[in-house]
Design an enzyme around this catalytic site. Sequence first.
Site, PDB file in Angstrom:
ATOM      1  N   LYS A 191       3.477   1.482  -3.872  1.00 51.50           N
ATOM      2  CA  LYS A 191       2.902   0.726  -4.983  1.00 51.50           C
ATOM      3  C   LYS A 191       3.630   0.948  -6.310  1.00 51.50           C
ATOM      4  CE  LYS A 191      -1.747   0.551  -3.022  1.00 51.50           C
ATOM      5  NZ  LYS A 191      -3.178   0.883  -3.235  1.00 51.50           N
ATOM      6  N   GLY A 243     -14.443   3.548   1.052  1.00 46.08           N
ATOM      7  CA  GLY A 243     -13.136   3.022   0.703  1.00 46.08           C
ATOM      8  C   GLY A 243     -12.981   1.541   0.977  1.00 46.08           C
ATOM      9  N   GLY A 294      -0.584   5.418  -7.435  1.00 49.16           N
ATOM     10  CA  GLY A 294      -0.767   3.995  -7.676  1.00 49.16           C
ATOM     11  C   GLY A 294      -2.219   3.566  -7.739  1.00 49.16           C
ATOM     12  N   ASN A 324       0.138  -3.870  -6.091  1.00 47.20           N
ATOM     13  CA  ASN A 324      -0.285  -3.975  -4.685  1.00 47.20           C
ATOM     14  C   ASN A 324      -0.277  -5.407  -4.162  1.00 47.20           C
ATOM     15  OD1 ASN A 324      -2.630  -5.070  -5.785  1.00 47.20           O
ATOM     16  ND2 ASN A 324      -4.019  -3.749  -4.632  1.00 47.20           N
ATOM     17  N   THR A 382       0.836  -1.190   0.000  1.00 49.31           N
ATOM     18  CA  THR A 382       0.000   0.000   0.000  1.00 49.31           C
ATOM     19  C   THR A 382       0.875   1.246   0.000  1.00 49.31           C
ATOM     20  OG1 THR A 382      -1.936   1.007   1.044  1.00 49.31           O
ATOM     21  CG2 THR A 382      -0.250   0.097   2.511  1.00 49.31           C
ATOM     22  N   ASP A 400      -6.278  -3.236  -6.944  1.00 47.93           N
ATOM     23  CA  ASP A 400      -7.050  -2.068  -6.515  1.00 47.93           C
ATOM     24  C   ASP A 400      -8.155  -1.719  -7.500  1.00 47.93           C
ATOM     25  OD1 ASP A 400      -5.814  -1.577  -4.123  1.00 47.93           O
ATOM     26  OD2 ASP A 400      -4.457  -0.043  -4.897  1.00 47.93           O
ATOM     27  N   GLY A 410      -6.545  11.943  -8.833  1.00 50.44           N
ATOM     28  CA  GLY A 410      -5.391  11.280  -8.220  1.00 50.44           C
ATOM     29  C   GLY A 410      -4.791  10.295  -9.199  1.00 50.44           C
ATOM     30  N   PRO A 415       0.625  17.717 -12.520  1.00 51.20           N
ATOM     31  CA  PRO A 415       0.099  17.479 -13.878  1.00 51.20           C
ATOM     32  C   PRO A 415       0.843  16.408 -14.659  1.00 51.20           C
ATOM     33  CG  PRO A 415       0.175  19.837 -13.409  1.00 51.20           C
ATOM     34  CD  PRO A 415       0.867  19.152 -12.268  1.00 51.20           C
TER      35      PRO A 415
END
Length: 277
Positions: free
Chosen positions: A71, A244, A135, A92, A67, A108, A132, A159
């Site tokens: 990752k 989550g 990973g 992961n 985690t 994930d 986001g 960016p």
Amino acid sequence: MISGKTTLIAHLGYPTESFKAPMIYNPYFDAAGIDAVVVPMGVKPEGYPAFLPLLFRLTNIRGALVTMPHKVTTVSLLDEVTTTVKVAGSCNAILRRPDGSLLGDMFDGAGFTRGVERNGRPIAGTRALVVGSGGVGCAIAASLAAAGLAGIGVYDAHPAAAEALGARLRQHYPRLEVTTGSNDPAGYDIVVNATPLGMKDGDPLPVDVDRIDPATFVGEVVMKQEFTPFLRAAQAKGCQTQVGTDMLFEQIPAYLEFFGFPTTTPDHLRAVAKLDY
């Protein structure tokens, strides 16, 4: 009870305080009579590349959960990785094979997309925004694209990270409409926070919730609390949401198969889990 015969699965990351996986895997192993244990191991980024190969010199370790913040770094430390890892640019899960070589995979994204579909929201033909491009964000974007999205927007505070993800998506999914550089959620059917925002009190929201349509499906990856400020704000708009830990429960059956353990269902895992927040 941990004994000399217990199989170890490391849970690698930093910091470890928010780790939820041990409270799901270990009760399941107990209930299923499997002599294995998931052990949290806090490793800072600067020590991780040297630590990982040493960890797998242990004779009683089968693999590792990986985690934040490791990752992406993990990919270059393994002997072989799956196609999913190549697309996502992150890993992961690590399996030590009988010959001692290390194989990496990424669950994930599959965990997130399976959760969306289990919640009754089809993905094919829709448009998604993933905020986001670390990973977890890259993994979710890759799996959403594989599920048949019509269009995807990817955004990151850095960016260059979003641009790199966009380039990989265009390479592997040439028919997919890919945009980068904006976290405006207007016009998207699915919006995902794949950033750490929400881990700390006072964090800003990842997007302007006022711009989210009530019909949008809103997902979260932060697990420090079940309903983050972002999810609560989205619920106040009338949005359907995914916490989550849903992503975690959905991917664990795939992890179990990867490690060679008997698998189970997300519902059974929820029934035996001993989560707290």
